[in-house]
Write an enzyme that holds these catalytic residues in place. Structure first.
Site, mmCIF file in Angstrom:
data_model
loop_
_atom_site.group_PDB
_atom_site.id
_atom_site.type_symbol
_atom_site.label_atom_id
_atom_site.label_comp_id
_atom_site.label_asym_id
_atom_site.label_seq_id
_atom_site.Cartn_x
_atom_site.Cartn_y
_atom_site.Cartn_z
ATOM 1 C CG LEU A 65 -4.677 -14.133 63.726
ATOM 2 C CD1 LEU A 65 -3.125 -14.632 64.336
ATOM 3 C CD2 LEU A 65 -5.050 -15.457 64.093
ATOM 4 N N PRO A 66 -8.193 -11.914 66.263
ATOM 5 C CG PRO A 66 -9.067 -13.104 67.123
ATOM 6 C CD PRO A 66 -8.470 -13.500 66.521
ATOM 7 C CB THR A 96 -7.196 -3.776 65.498
ATOM 8 O OG1 THR A 96 -7.545 -3.371 64.642
ATOM 9 C CG2 THR A 96 -6.564 -2.908 66.435
ATOM 10 C CE LYS A 171 -8.576 -0.375 63.698
ATOM 11 N NZ LYS A 171 -10.010 -0.117 62.745
ATOM 12 C CE LYS A 246 -8.728 -5.548 69.364
ATOM 13 N NZ LYS A 246 -8.276 -6.525 67.813
HETATM 14 P P1 NAD Z 1 -12.921 -12.608 63.851
HETATM 15 O O1 NAD Z 1 -12.976 -13.430 65.453
HETATM 16 O O2 NAD Z 1 -14.179 -12.762 63.294
HETATM 17 O O3 NAD Z 1 -12.079 -14.115 63.572
HETATM 18 C C1 NAD Z 1 -10.984 -14.072 63.809
HETATM 19 C C2 NAD Z 1 -10.837 -15.650 63.071
HETATM 20 O O4 NAD Z 1 -9.409 -15.734 64.028
HETATM 21 C C3 NAD Z 1 -11.696 -16.412 63.959
HETATM 22 O O5 NAD Z 1 -12.139 -17.036 62.415
HETATM 23 C C4 NAD Z 1 -10.407 -17.711 64.402
HETATM 24 O O6 NAD Z 1 -10.584 -19.181 64.481
HETATM 25 C C5 NAD Z 1 -9.378 -17.507 63.781
HETATM 26 N N1 NAD Z 1 -8.253 -17.587 64.519
HETATM 27 C C6 NAD Z 1 -8.420 -17.374 66.277
HETATM 28 N N2 NAD Z 1 -7.286 -17.329 66.891
HETATM 29 C C7 NAD Z 1 -6.037 -18.695 65.656
HETATM 30 C C8 NAD Z 1 -5.236 -19.201 66.136
HETATM 31 N N3 NAD Z 1 -3.821 -19.570 66.734
HETATM 32 N N4 NAD Z 1 -4.877 -20.139 64.522
HETATM 33 C C9 NAD Z 1 -5.373 -19.541 63.684
HETATM 34 N N5 NAD Z 1 -6.810 -18.858 63.757
HETATM 35 C C10 NAD Z 1 -7.298 -18.131 64.543
HETATM 36 O O7 NAD Z 1 -12.722 -11.202 63.928
HETATM 37 P P2 NAD Z 1 -12.463 -10.054 63.027
HETATM 38 O O8 NAD Z 1 -13.708 -9.023 62.900
HETATM 39 O O9 NAD Z 1 -12.355 -10.710 61.640
HETATM 40 O O10 NAD Z 1 -11.266 -9.422 63.135
HETATM 41 C C11 NAD Z 1 -10.305 -9.455 63.255
HETATM 42 C C12 NAD Z 1 -8.986 -8.335 63.910
HETATM 43 O O11 NAD Z 1 -9.802 -7.298 62.296
HETATM 44 C C13 NAD Z 1 -9.268 -7.671 64.723
HETATM 45 O O12 NAD Z 1 -8.119 -7.007 65.324
HETATM 46 C C14 NAD Z 1 -10.297 -7.024 64.825
HETATM 47 O O13 NAD Z 1 -9.900 -5.458 65.912
HETATM 48 C C15 NAD Z 1 -9.849 -6.239 63.588
HETATM 49 N N6 NAD Z 1 -10.699 -5.256 62.686
HETATM 50 C C16 NAD Z 1 -12.198 -5.894 62.726
HETATM 51 C C17 NAD Z 1 -13.218 -4.707 62.191
HETATM 52 C C18 NAD Z 1 -14.397 -5.500 62.362
HETATM 53 O O14 NAD Z 1 -15.836 -4.636 61.780
HETATM 54 N N7 NAD Z 1 -14.948 -6.266 62.630
HETATM 55 C C19 NAD Z 1 -13.353 -3.745 62.003
HETATM 56 C C20 NAD Z 1 -11.449 -3.176 62.099
HETATM 57 C C21 NAD Z 1 -10.485 -4.301 62.509
#
Ligand code: NAD
Length: 297
Positions: A65-66, A96, A171, A246
């Site tokens: 999740l975000p 994260t 992390k 973030k």
């Molecule tokens: P994203 O925004 O693409 O995906 C998050 C998903 O969660 C979305 O599809 C959203 O609809 C869903 N969501 C949000 N609230 C929800 C709820 N209440 N119920 C069900 N679904 C829900 O984000 P991401 O890039 O996939 O990142 C996810 C996590 O991974 C974050 O914590 C981010 O910091 C971490 N991260 C991201 C990266 C990157 O390069 N994108 C790298 C390492 C870590």
């Protein structure tokens, strides 16, 4: 094993896909119907809500999740996982988030009878697609052993970091250092070039001397020094400035709660915040060199 997966975004989508490819039975949920459909098309079953997924016969639930607010909601709310899930179901949060929230959610899960691990990742969307993520895992060693094979279907480097929350600690500490080292390399490269050095020669000296680090020898922010990195394609792709911002926010907030000074981490956070406020939030984080060199770089 029947796995539930919640959060099918840029990271969670490909991670869930890799679980399907490894032969796991998967049930998924996301607020975005399109994201759910993408996985259903690949063979997953869809749940209509968090509670429908958590009350089904899943044996393990993974969330991606975000941020902390969504993790709290999905686990702790009245319509959250812990309200309905059977005690024997294992829980892994790969989002994260700040270490203290991770420990709070894990404590709530454990008091409900559910084993819980925090398992944030590094490796970006490319690593999620390729199944080569690094997982930094916090929680009991026996729970880590029990899910190792599942994590190996999504990652290559899986590290047990200690008790609950320690995956998030690893992390945020690593990413704070990465931000600081990237700014240091940007500053040094720009100083040297402004004084007349060829950027490639300067990088070569740094990379065989005591200034060498990942930000200089693998991901150099100066354009043209290393082929294939974001600096050599106008800072597109890679790890976005806003994602780094973030993580720096998580580091400085954890430091505040711990009353632990992070002077350079706080300065790095302000530099990235300024850079983002100037409209560069979507550029790769190595673009921070523009703070020194100007827009024409
Ligand atoms: P994203 O925004 O693409 O995906 C998050 C998903 O969660 C979305 O599809 C959203 O609809 C869903 N969501 C949000 N609230 C929800 C709820 N209440 N119920 C069900 N679904 C829900 O984000 P991401 O890039 O996939 O990142 C996810 C996590 O991974 C974050 O914590 C981010 O910091 C971490 N991260 C991201 C990266 C990157 O390069 N994108 C790298 C390492 C870590």
């Amino acid at each position: 094993m029947h796995i539930g997966f919640i959060g099918l975004g840029n990271m969670g989508g490909p991670m869930a896909h890799n679980l399907l490819a490894a032969g796991y039975r998967l049930t998924v949920f996301d607020l975005s119907a399109d994201a759910v459909q993408g996985l259903v098309a690949k063979g997953a079953a869809a749940a209509g809500s968090v509670t429908e997924l958590a009350a089904s016969d899943v044996e393990l639930i993974i969330t991606m999740l975000p941020a902390s607010a969504q993790v709290r909601e999905v686990y702790l709310a009245d319509a959250g996982i812990l309200a309905v899930v059977a005690p024997e179901v294992r829980l892994i949060d790969s989002s994260t988030i700040d270490p203290l929230t991770a420990r709070e959610v894990a404590a709530a899960a454990i008091s409900h009878g559910n084993a819980m691990l925090d398992a944030p990742v590094s490796g970006g969307t490319g690593g999620a697609q390729a199944g080569t993520l690094t997982f930094m895992v916090g929680g009991a060693a026996t729970d880590y052993d029990a899910v190792l094979e599942v994590l190996q279907a999504m990652g290559r480097n899986i590290v047990h970091c200690g008790p609950a929350g320690n995956g998030q600690v690893a992390k945020v500490a690593n990413n704070m250092l990465l931000a600081i080292s990237m700014i240091g390399v940007a500053e040094a490269m720009n100083l040297g070039v402004s004084l007349g050095m060829d950027p490639g020669v300067l990088a070569g000296v740094i990379n065989t001397s005591s200034g060498r680090c990942w930000s200089s020898d693998t991901y150099n922010p100066y354009p043209g020094v290393i082929e294939g990195v974001p600096a050599s394609r106008n800072y597109t792709g890679g790890f976005g400035t806003d994602l780094m911002l973030k993580d720096l926010g998580l580091a400085t907030e954890a430091a505040r709660q711990q009353k632990q000074p992070v002077m350079l981490g706080a300065l790095a956070q302000q530099l990235y915040q300024t850079f983002s406020s100037q409209g560069h939030g979507s550029l790769d984080f190595s673009a921070i060199i523009k703070m020194y060199s100007g827009e024409d770089k």
